[in-house]
Design a protein around this motif. Structure first.
Motif, short mmCIF file in Angstrom:
data_model
loop_
_atom_site.label_atom_id
_atom_site.label_comp_id
_atom_site.label_asym_id
_atom_site.label_seq_id
_atom_site.Cartn_x
_atom_site.Cartn_y
_atom_site.Cartn_z
N SER A 32 0.81 -1.22 0.00
CA SER A 32 0.00 0.00 0.00
C SER A 32 0.85 1.27 0.00
CB SER A 32 -0.96 0.00 1.18
OG SER A 32 -0.26 -0.18 2.40
N THR A 33 1.92 1.29 0.78
CA THR A 33 2.73 2.50 0.86
C THR A 33 4.22 2.14 0.95
OG1 THR A 33 0.97 3.64 2.06
CG2 THR A 33 3.14 4.64 2.14
N MET A 34 4.99 2.78 0.11
CA MET A 34 6.45 2.68 0.17
C MET A 34 6.97 4.06 0.57
SD MET A 34 7.20 -0.47 -0.75
CE MET A 34 8.98 -0.30 -0.96
N GLY A 35 8.06 4.07 1.33
CA GLY A 35 8.53 5.38 1.76
C GLY A 35 10.00 5.42 2.10
N TRP A 36 10.45 6.63 2.32
CA TRP A 36 11.81 6.89 2.76
C TRP A 36 11.76 7.68 4.07
CZ3 TRP A 36 16.13 4.88 0.56
CH2 TRP A 36 16.01 4.36 -0.72
N TYR A 37 12.62 7.27 4.98
CA TYR A 37 12.81 7.95 6.25
C TYR A 37 14.30 8.17 6.43
CZ TYR A 37 7.96 6.77 7.21
OH TYR A 37 6.60 6.68 7.15
N ARG A 38 14.67 9.05 7.34
CA ARG A 38 16.09 9.27 7.57
C ARG A 38 16.35 9.52 9.04
NH1 ARG A 38 16.74 15.17 4.52
NH2 ARG A 38 15.66 16.43 6.11
N GLN A 39 17.58 9.25 9.42
CA GLN A 39 17.99 9.46 10.81
C GLN A 39 19.38 10.08 10.82
OE1 GLN A 39 17.77 5.99 13.33
NE2 GLN A 39 17.74 7.25 15.17
N ALA A 40 19.44 11.30 11.34
CA ALA A 40 20.71 11.99 11.49
C ALA A 40 21.32 11.62 12.85
CB ALA A 40 20.50 13.49 11.39
N THR A 52 2.06 5.93 -2.49
CA THR A 52 1.10 4.85 -2.33
C THR A 52 1.05 3.97 -3.59
OG1 THR A 52 -0.78 6.04 -3.26
CG2 THR A 52 -0.30 6.39 -0.92
N SER A 53 0.24 2.92 -3.50
CA SER A 53 0.11 2.00 -4.63
C SER A 53 -0.54 2.68 -5.84
CB SER A 53 -0.70 0.78 -4.22
OG SER A 53 -1.96 1.17 -3.73
N VAL A 54 -1.26 3.76 -5.60
CA VAL A 54 -1.85 4.51 -6.73
C VAL A 54 -1.04 5.78 -7.01
CG1 VAL A 54 -4.16 3.58 -6.47
CG2 VAL A 54 -3.51 5.63 -5.19
N GLU A 55 0.19 5.80 -6.45
CA GLU A 55 1.19 6.83 -6.72
C GLU A 55 0.82 8.22 -6.19
OE1 GLU A 55 3.28 4.52 -10.45
OE2 GLU A 55 3.33 6.70 -10.34
N ASN A 56 0.05 8.23 -5.12
CA ASN A 56 -0.09 9.48 -4.39
C ASN A 56 1.18 9.68 -3.56
OD1 ASN A 56 -2.72 10.08 -5.27
ND2 ASN A 56 -3.59 8.73 -3.73
N THR A 57 1.72 10.88 -3.58
CA THR A 57 2.97 11.15 -2.88
C THR A 57 2.77 12.15 -1.75
OG1 THR A 57 3.56 12.86 -4.48
CG2 THR A 57 4.39 10.64 -4.89
N ASN A 58 3.66 12.07 -0.80
CA ASN A 58 3.63 12.99 0.33
C ASN A 58 5.08 13.25 0.73
OD1 ASN A 58 2.50 14.58 2.33
ND2 ASN A 58 2.38 12.90 3.80
N TYR A 59 5.39 14.49 1.08
CA TYR A 59 6.75 14.87 1.40
C TYR A 59 6.83 15.67 2.70
CZ TYR A 59 7.73 13.78 -3.50
OH TYR A 59 7.86 13.14 -4.71
#
Length: 119
Positions: A32-40, A52-59
């Protein structure tokens, strides 16, 4: 279950660009959702971007307009294209896959890839 392997990290100068890849061990078509996270260093892991699977993006506001997330279901891969990099983008970047259904959520993480932006 899905295994995720990130690649593409490295050292880049401020203002430069970099593309991260996240290869999944199986089809991501139904995830359903693929994402990127980061840790400094010394900080909590934080959200960067999701698709998302229907290519909705969030930043995250901090990367909006500079980073682009995309997915290639045929290659089972998610990308994070980063432009205009800043020293504050320095972090370990983690790929995430999340599947949700009635009463459950499964989260999977990669091992991370280091991005270092020099000033």
């Amino acid at each position: 279950q899905v295994q995720l392997v990130e690649s593409g990290g490295g050292l880049v100068q401020a203002g430069g660009s970099r593309r991260l890849s996240c290869a999944a061990s199986r089809s991501i078509f139904s995830i359903s959702t693929m994402g990127w996270y980061r840790q400094a260093p010394g900080k909590q892991r934080e959200f960067v971007a999701t698709i998302t699977s229907v290519e909705n993006t969030n930043y995250a506001d901090s990367v909006k307009g500079r980073f682009t997330i995309s997915r290639d279901n045929a290659k089972n891969t998610v990308y994070l294209q980063m432009y205009s990099l800043k020293p504050e983008d320095t972090a370990v970047y983690y790929c995430n896959a999340r599947n949700s259904g009635p009463g459950y959520t499964n989260n999977y993480w990669g091992q991370g890839t280091q991005v270092t932006v020099s000033s």
